[in-house]
Write a protein that holds these residues in place. Sequence first.
Motif, PDB file in Angstrom:
ATOM      1  N   LYS A 141       1.000  -1.404   0.048  1.00 31.33           N
ATOM      2  CA  LYS A 141       0.111  -0.156   0.015  1.00 31.33           C
ATOM      3  C   LYS A 141       0.944   1.213  -0.103  1.00 31.33           C
ATOM      4  O   LYS A 141       0.682   2.353  -0.607  1.00 31.33           O
ATOM      5  N   ASP A 144       1.746   2.628  -3.286  1.00 31.67           N
ATOM      6  CA  ASP A 144       0.605   2.998  -3.870  1.00 31.67           C
ATOM      7  C   ASP A 144       0.006   1.821  -4.744  1.00 31.67           C
ATOM      8  O   ASP A 144      -0.737   2.168  -5.858  1.00 31.67           O
ATOM      9  N   SER A 146      -2.969  -0.823  -5.374  1.00 39.14           N
ATOM     10  CA  SER A 146      -4.365  -1.069  -4.827  1.00 39.14           C
ATOM     11  C   SER A 146      -4.723  -2.318  -4.556  1.00 39.14           C
ATOM     12  O   SER A 146      -4.365  -3.486  -5.209  1.00 39.14           O
ATOM     13  N   LEU A 227     -15.026   7.924  -2.051  1.00 36.91           N
ATOM     14  CA  LEU A 227     -13.576   8.254  -2.297  1.00 36.91           C
ATOM     15  C   LEU A 227     -13.251   8.157  -3.870  1.00 36.91           C
ATOM     16  O   LEU A 227     -12.544   8.766  -4.249  1.00 36.91           O
ATOM     17  N   LYS A 232     -13.426  13.769  -0.017  1.00 31.71           N
ATOM     18  CA  LYS A 232     -12.633  13.663   1.093  1.00 31.71           C
ATOM     19  C   LYS A 232     -13.722  13.043   1.983  1.00 31.71           C
ATOM     20  O   LYS A 232     -14.736  13.612   2.414  1.00 31.71           O
ATOM     21  N   GLU A 246      -8.637   2.815   2.628  1.00 36.89           N
ATOM     22  CA  GLU A 246      -7.336   3.256   2.839  1.00 36.89           C
ATOM     23  C   GLU A 246      -7.174   5.047   2.974  1.00 36.89           C
ATOM     24  O   GLU A 246      -6.622   5.348   3.872  1.00 36.89           O
ATOM     25  N   LYS A 247      -8.057   5.638   2.148  1.00 39.79           N
ATOM     26  CA  LYS A 247      -7.749   7.015   2.123  1.00 39.79           C
ATOM     27  C   LYS A 247      -8.655   7.825   2.933  1.00 39.79           C
ATOM     28  O   LYS A 247      -8.806   9.063   3.062  1.00 39.79           O
ATOM     29  N   GLU A 249     -10.645   9.169   6.376  1.00 46.88           N
ATOM     30  CA  GLU A 249     -10.383   9.458   7.889  1.00 46.88           C
ATOM     31  C   GLU A 249     -11.070   8.421   8.495  1.00 46.88           C
ATOM     32  O   GLU A 249     -12.217   8.878   8.721  1.00 46.88           O
TER      33      GLU A 249
END
Length: 402
Positions: A141, A144, A146, A227, A232, A246-247, A249
């Motif tokens: 990861k 980068d 996926s 995402l 965001k 993963e991305k 919060e």
Amino acid sequence: MLTNKKILLCVTGGIAVFKAAALTSKLTQAGAQVKVMMSESAGKFVTPLTFQALSRHDVYIDIFDEKDSAVIAHIDLADWADVIVIAPATANIIGKMANGIADDMISTTLLATVAPVWIAPAMNVHMYAHPAVQKNMETLKSFDYSFIEPSEGYLACGYTGKGRLEEPETIVEQLSVFFSNKTKELPLSGKRIVITAGPTREHIDPVRYLSNRSTGKMGYALAEQALALGAKVVLITGPVSLVPPEKAEIVQVETASEMYEQVMKVYEEADVVIKSAAVSDYTPKFAHSKKMKKQPGESVLELERTKDILLELGKKKTTQILVGFAAETDNLKEYAIGKLHKKNADMIVANNVTTEGAGFGHDTNIVTLFKKDGTNFELPLMSKAETAKAVLLEVVEMLKKE
């Protein structure tokens, strides 16, 4: 979105190889150019001839078997691909990739490519959870790469748990979204979306709690799709056994009061709030500090209402788009419309949890969308990923009218 896209499918050895054959077929039917590379172990499960027939291309296994003397095969394929998909990806290939090992056709090609790499793991549940495998995946990861997370269910080894190769249809869908996002401006770019997911737990004593059957699958699917559409995402999640996107919060909570506090912290800065969590309506009036022991006769548990998070959000709403969920067992339309107006929401996503394929824990859903403008329409039986995308596309339309 897959028409003429060049996909190198790397197939490594495991019982899920049969799904890779179906994936090859579906990608080809979607218009992609598919070339297949197999490990020797994969060929023990399904013959290369099967993949050759489905892809209409030569199948590559041996790094020293150069089919075209004008090129070096593994370099040529590494440069040719628009994307590389490893499905199924064994613990072995994941370990090789994470540590830069190049001792066969697949691992050598992967080191030589600059194309995006998608990894779809498939293995025994304990292998998947092993610290070495988890560490290797975290390393990838950081490169980068996926991941297409494996699903949960009955495994060929006899265990039940996480480790099944994701269904070919879902992999095709994720690749379609990937290429779609590369060719157009993402509709939720710059938008901050808060999503609540999963159940809450209301403690009775140190060993008991009140909860519900929510698995969080719908909320996590919404986060993944948001995402993918450029948003965001803040994912406020109750206790679930899912791997967080993963991305996003991630904010972990347990009780209804904790979820309320965390949502209110981020509400003012949110463009959209989607409240898909199944929050407990009641909590014990008193939580015992020690385990309650059995007593003769009946016992009464006193409950008090938790804060209605959607109602409170509706009261404080300024410019936010507010989406709620309604899990019902009867009078779906009546309750959904009532909730829509009472809580000042912009849309309610309602489903009858007694309908086959639409209840808690399923990978599919059947929902009806009730909108503030008075319109409503039912979506057919779809995967939760597809349902999530449909809901978010409605949100995109609502944002355009703001």
